[in-house]
Write a protein that holds these residues in place. Structure first.
Motif, PDB file in Angstrom:
ATOM      1  N   SER A 128      93.828  29.416  33.879  1.00  9.72           N
ATOM      2  CA  SER A 128      93.554  28.668  35.105  1.00  9.72           C
ATOM      3  C   SER A 128      93.324  27.187  34.848  1.00  9.72           C
ATOM      4  O   SER A 128      93.366  26.387  35.786  1.00  9.72           O
ATOM      5  N   TYR A 129      93.094  26.829  33.599  1.00 15.04           N
ATOM      6  CA  TYR A 129      92.929  25.425  33.220  1.00 15.04           C
ATOM      7  C   TYR A 129      93.142  25.320  31.722  1.00 15.04           C
ATOM      8  O   TYR A 129      93.169  26.337  31.008  1.00 15.04           O
ATOM      9  N   LYS A 130      93.331  24.113  31.241  1.00 15.42           N
ATOM     10  CA  LYS A 130      93.418  23.839  29.814  1.00 15.42           C
ATOM     11  C   LYS A 130      92.092  23.247  29.361  1.00 15.42           C
ATOM     12  O   LYS A 130      91.513  22.401  30.052  1.00 15.42           O
ATOM     13  N   ALA A 131      91.616  23.674  28.218  1.00 15.19           N
ATOM     14  CA  ALA A 131      90.350  23.169  27.679  1.00 15.19           C
ATOM     15  C   ALA A 131      90.598  22.540  26.317  1.00 15.19           C
ATOM     16  O   ALA A 131      91.460  23.008  25.554  1.00 15.19           O
ATOM     17  N   ASN A 132      89.837  21.483  26.018  1.00 18.88           N
ATOM     18  CA  ASN A 132      89.988  20.899  24.694  1.00 18.88           C
ATOM     19  C   ASN A 132      89.447  21.860  23.634  1.00 18.88           C
ATOM     20  O   ASN A 132      88.788  22.858  23.943  1.00 18.88           O
ATOM     21  N   ARG A 133      89.748  21.577  22.389  1.00 20.24           N
ATOM     22  CA  ARG A 133      89.445  22.539  21.327  1.00 20.24           C
ATOM     23  C   ARG A 133      87.959  22.889  21.227  1.00 20.24           C
ATOM     24  O   ARG A 133      87.610  24.068  21.151  1.00 20.24           O
ATOM     25  N   PRO A 134      87.034  21.907  21.224  1.00 25.07           N
ATOM     26  CA  PRO A 134      85.612  22.277  21.140  1.00 25.07           C
ATOM     27  C   PRO A 134      85.170  23.173  22.294  1.00 25.07           C
ATOM     28  O   PRO A 134      84.400  24.117  22.086  1.00 25.07           O
ATOM     29  N   LEU A 135      85.666  22.896  23.508  1.00 25.54           N
ATOM     30  CA  LEU A 135      85.278  23.712  24.659  1.00 25.54           C
ATOM     31  C   LEU A 135      85.853  25.117  24.540  1.00 25.54           C
ATOM     32  O   LEU A 135      85.170  26.099  24.846  1.00 25.54           O
ATOM     33  N   ARG A 136      87.093  25.247  24.095  1.00 24.16           N
ATOM     34  CA  ARG A 136      87.700  26.576  23.913  1.00 24.16           C
ATOM     35  C   ARG A 136      86.872  27.410  22.940  1.00 24.16           C
ATOM     36  O   ARG A 136      86.573  28.582  23.200  1.00 24.16           O
ATOM     37  N   ILE A 137      86.492  26.807  21.823  1.00 24.60           N
ATOM     38  CA  ILE A 137      85.724  27.543  20.820  1.00 24.60           C
ATOM     39  C   ILE A 137      84.344  27.901  21.362  1.00 24.60           C
ATOM     40  O   ILE A 137      83.866  29.028  21.190  1.00 24.60           O
ATOM     41  N   ALA A 138      83.700  26.940  22.044  1.00 23.60           N
ATOM     42  CA  ALA A 138      82.363  27.182  22.589  1.00 23.60           C
ATOM     43  C   ALA A 138      82.385  28.307  23.622  1.00 23.60           C
ATOM     44  O   ALA A 138      81.510  29.180  23.630  1.00 23.60           O
ATOM     45  N   LEU A 139      83.388  28.322  24.500  1.00 28.02           N
ATOM     46  CA  LEU A 139      83.477  29.370  25.517  1.00 28.02           C
ATOM     47  C   LEU A 139      83.791  30.723  24.890  1.00 28.02           C
ATOM     48  O   LEU A 139      83.292  31.755  25.344  1.00 28.02           O
ATOM     49  N   ALA A 140      84.609  30.733  23.861  1.00 24.27           N
ATOM     50  CA  ALA A 140      84.909  31.995  23.175  1.00 24.27           C
ATOM     51  C   ALA A 140      83.656  32.573  22.530  1.00 24.27           C
ATOM     52  O   ALA A 140      83.414  33.787  22.586  1.00 24.27           O
ATOM     53  N   ILE A 141      82.845  31.718  21.923  1.00 23.31           N
ATOM     54  CA  ILE A 141      81.596  32.186  21.303  1.00 23.31           C
ATOM     55  C   ILE A 141      80.604  32.624  22.377  1.00 23.31           C
ATOM     56  O   ILE A 141      79.961  33.675  22.251  1.00 23.31           O
ATOM     57  N   ALA A 142      80.476  31.835  23.435  1.00 23.72           N
ATOM     58  CA  ALA A 142      79.553  32.197  24.519  1.00 23.72           C
ATOM     59  C   ALA A 142      79.933  33.540  25.130  1.00 23.72           C
ATOM     60  O   ALA A 142      79.071  34.378  25.415  1.00 23.72           O
ATOM     61  N   ALA A 160      83.701  28.358  39.125  1.00 25.18           N
ATOM     62  CA  ALA A 160      84.596  27.276  39.548  1.00 25.18           C
ATOM     63  C   ALA A 160      83.889  25.933  39.499  1.00 25.18           C
ATOM     64  O   ALA A 160      84.486  24.916  39.113  1.00 25.18           O
ATOM     65  N   ARG A 161      82.615  25.916  39.883  1.00 27.47           N
ATOM     66  CA  ARG A 161      81.857  24.659  39.825  1.00 27.47           C
ATOM     67  C   ARG A 161      81.711  24.189  38.382  1.00 27.47           C
ATOM     68  O   ARG A 161      81.802  22.981  38.098  1.00 27.47           O
ATOM     69  N   LEU A 162      81.493  25.119  37.454  1.00 24.35           N
ATOM     70  CA  LEU A 162      81.404  24.746  36.043  1.00 24.35           C
ATOM     71  C   LEU A 162      82.726  24.173  35.555  1.00 24.35           C
ATOM     72  O   LEU A 162      82.744  23.157  34.835  1.00 24.35           O
ATOM     73  N   ILE A 163      83.845  24.783  35.934  1.00 27.80           N
ATOM     74  CA  ILE A 163      85.160  24.268  35.548  1.00 27.80           C
ATOM     75  C   ILE A 163      85.361  22.873  36.132  1.00 27.80           C
ATOM     76  O   ILE A 163      85.914  21.979  35.475  1.00 27.80           O
ATOM     77  N   TRP A 164      84.900  22.660  37.364  1.00 32.59           N
ATOM     78  CA  TRP A 164      84.973  21.337  37.996  1.00 32.59           C
ATOM     79  C   TRP A 164      84.209  20.306  37.165  1.00 32.59           C
ATOM     80  O   TRP A 164      84.677  19.177  36.975  1.00 32.59           O
ATOM     81  N   ILE A 165      83.027  20.694  36.673  1.00 27.75           N
ATOM     82  CA  ILE A 165      82.238  19.794  35.817  1.00 27.75           C
ATOM     83  C   ILE A 165      82.989  19.494  34.532  1.00 27.75           C
ATOM     84  O   ILE A 165      83.052  18.336  34.081  1.00 27.75           O
ATOM     85  N   PHE A 166      83.576  20.527  33.917  1.00 24.59           N
ATOM     86  CA  PHE A 166      84.374  20.318  32.710  1.00 24.59           C
ATOM     87  C   PHE A 166      85.505  19.321  32.975  1.00 24.59           C
ATOM     88  O   PHE A 166      85.794  18.454  32.136  1.00 24.59           O
ATOM     89  N   GLU A 167      86.136  19.443  34.139  1.00 26.35           N
ATOM     90  CA  GLU A 167      87.239  18.547  34.485  1.00 26.35           C
ATOM     91  C   GLU A 167      86.735  17.119  34.635  1.00 26.35           C
ATOM     92  O   GLU A 167      87.369  16.164  34.141  1.00 26.35           O
ATOM     93  N   LYS A 168      85.597  16.941  35.307  1.00 31.53           N
ATOM     94  CA  LYS A 168      85.052  15.605  35.507  1.00 31.53           C
ATOM     95  C   LYS A 168      84.660  14.956  34.179  1.00 31.53           C
ATOM     96  O   LYS A 168      84.734  13.732  34.019  1.00 31.53           O
ATOM     97  N   LEU A 169      84.231  15.776  33.228  1.00 31.51           N
ATOM     98  CA  LEU A 169      83.846  15.255  31.910  1.00 31.51           C
ATOM     99  C   LEU A 169      85.050  15.002  31.012  1.00 31.51           C
ATOM    100  O   LEU A 169      84.903  14.450  29.916  1.00 31.51           O
ATOM    101  N   GLY A 170      86.219  15.409  31.461  1.00 26.56           N
ATOM    102  CA  GLY A 170      87.425  15.218  30.670  1.00 26.56           C
ATOM    103  C   GLY A 170      87.663  16.305  29.646  1.00 26.56           C
ATOM    104  O   GLY A 170      88.569  16.187  28.808  1.00 26.56           O
ATOM    105  N   TRP A 171      86.881  17.364  29.696  1.00 27.03           N
ATOM    106  CA  TRP A 171      87.031  18.467  28.740  1.00 27.03           C
ATOM    107  C   TRP A 171      88.081  19.477  29.193  1.00 27.03           C
ATOM    108  O   TRP A 171      88.596  20.233  28.375  1.00 27.03           O
TER     109      TRP A 171
END
Length: 319
Positions: A89-103, A289-300
């Motif tokens: 549903s979105y693309k995430a930068n590498r640190p975010l991808r790893i962090a979400l996978a661990i979470a 969805a709100r969290l993804i919106w925050i990620f988008e605003k932060l450029g992640w």
């Protein structure tokens, strides 16, 4: 095109390319026993939670730690395992991808690749033969629906079939970062139990504070999150409203919306699986969805697949 769409096209396009098998094998006996332990132990913790808390054994520290780890591990599943890794549903930068996978791994629901393969298979065969956890596989009589509810909610976890990763999640199987996170899955599960215990002990400066934090923010928290997730499989395919058109019986069940971080707006999700927001109607709170919106605003996060008015109108018009 998402991996889910690819699987569905293989099934329905009538093309000549033969699809790979749905099942790649069976779990070993030790693996099967381990799954049962991680399914039943948190459930047992929930069963004893009320007498354990009756006048003792529960503090505000336990509640705060339990809530914090519930949010982190829960959003790891919903915004990570589900909307990012399963549906793209979105693309995430590498640190975010790893962090979400661990979470997400902190939820003790299985490694990323296994979870994604099961869920993509669910979408490819939703509420039909081949769906690993549909409640409608045994008929529509009261007895059949009771059996179906049990199967969809947690019974399917006791089966030993392994969904074919090469068919349903080849992208993740080839991802070096995800392979590493998967390989360390036992470590993340242990950390999911021990971190609350360590924090509880340090905050209260007592061994008992660590023990109660392990129970509430470890076992009980994981048990509650398990059943919230499994309720989307079971309840949200049996009860609720269906304002949008989908190929199956996926429905919106509002009482689960907050605790599932928006996943209980399940009808729109099955009507438009790659959409980053599931709660698209007025008043439908979608925390993921709100969290993804925050990620988008932060450029992640980039290339977020937000719903459009024209798309929703088409889905509603066909309902």
């Amino acid at each position: 095109m998402s991996a889910t769409q690819t699987a569905e096209e293989t099934e329905h396009s009538g093309g000549t390319r033969r699809p790979k098998p749905i099942i790649s094998g069976r779990t070993s006996l030790p693996e099967h026993i381990t799954v049962k332990i991680f399914v039943l132990a948190p459930l047992l913790a929930i069963a004893v939670a009320v007498p354990f808390a009756w006048g003792w054994g529960l503090s505000w520290v336990d509640i705060a730690l339990g809530a914090a780890f519930f949010v982190v591990s829960g959003l790891g599943v919903t915004a990570g395992y589900h909307r990012l890794f399963t549906h793209g549903s979105y693309k995430a930068n590498r640190p975010l991808r790893i962090a979400l996978a661990i979470a997400g791994s902190f939820s003790a629901q299985g490694p990323v690749t296994t979870w994604v393969a099961d869920h993509r298979r669910h979408h490819a065969f939703s509420d039909r033969a081949g769906d690993p956890h549909s409640p409608w596989l045994f008929g529509t009589s009261p007895a059949a629906l009771a059996k179906g509810f049990w199967h969809a909610h947690m019974g399917w976890l006791f089966e030993r079939e392994i969904t074919n990763v090469d068919r349903f999640a080849p992208d993740l199987a080839q991802d070096r970062d995800i392979r590493t996170v998967d390989r360390l899955f036992p470590l993340w599960v242990v950390a999911s139990f021990l971190l609350p215990a360590v924090l509880g002990g340090l905050i209260t400066w007592s061994v008992w504070g660590g023990v109660t934090a392990l129970f509430w923010a470890g076992l009980v928290r994981i048990g509650l999150l398990h059943h919230v997730t499994w309720s989307v499989n079971s309840i949200c395919h049996m009860l609720g409203e269906r304002p949008f058109t989908s190929r199956d019986k996926a429905a919106n069940f509002w009482p689960l919306a907050i605790f599932s971080f928006g996943e209980a707006w399940h009808n729109l999700h099955h009507a438009d699986p790659t959409c980053a927001r599931h709660g698209v109607l007025r008043g439908q709170i979608d925390i993921s969805a709100r969290l993804i919106w925050i990620f988008e605003k932060l450029g992640w996060a980039t290339k977020v697949r937000w719903p459009t008015a024209s798309r929703l109108t088409r889905l509603t018009a066909r309902a």
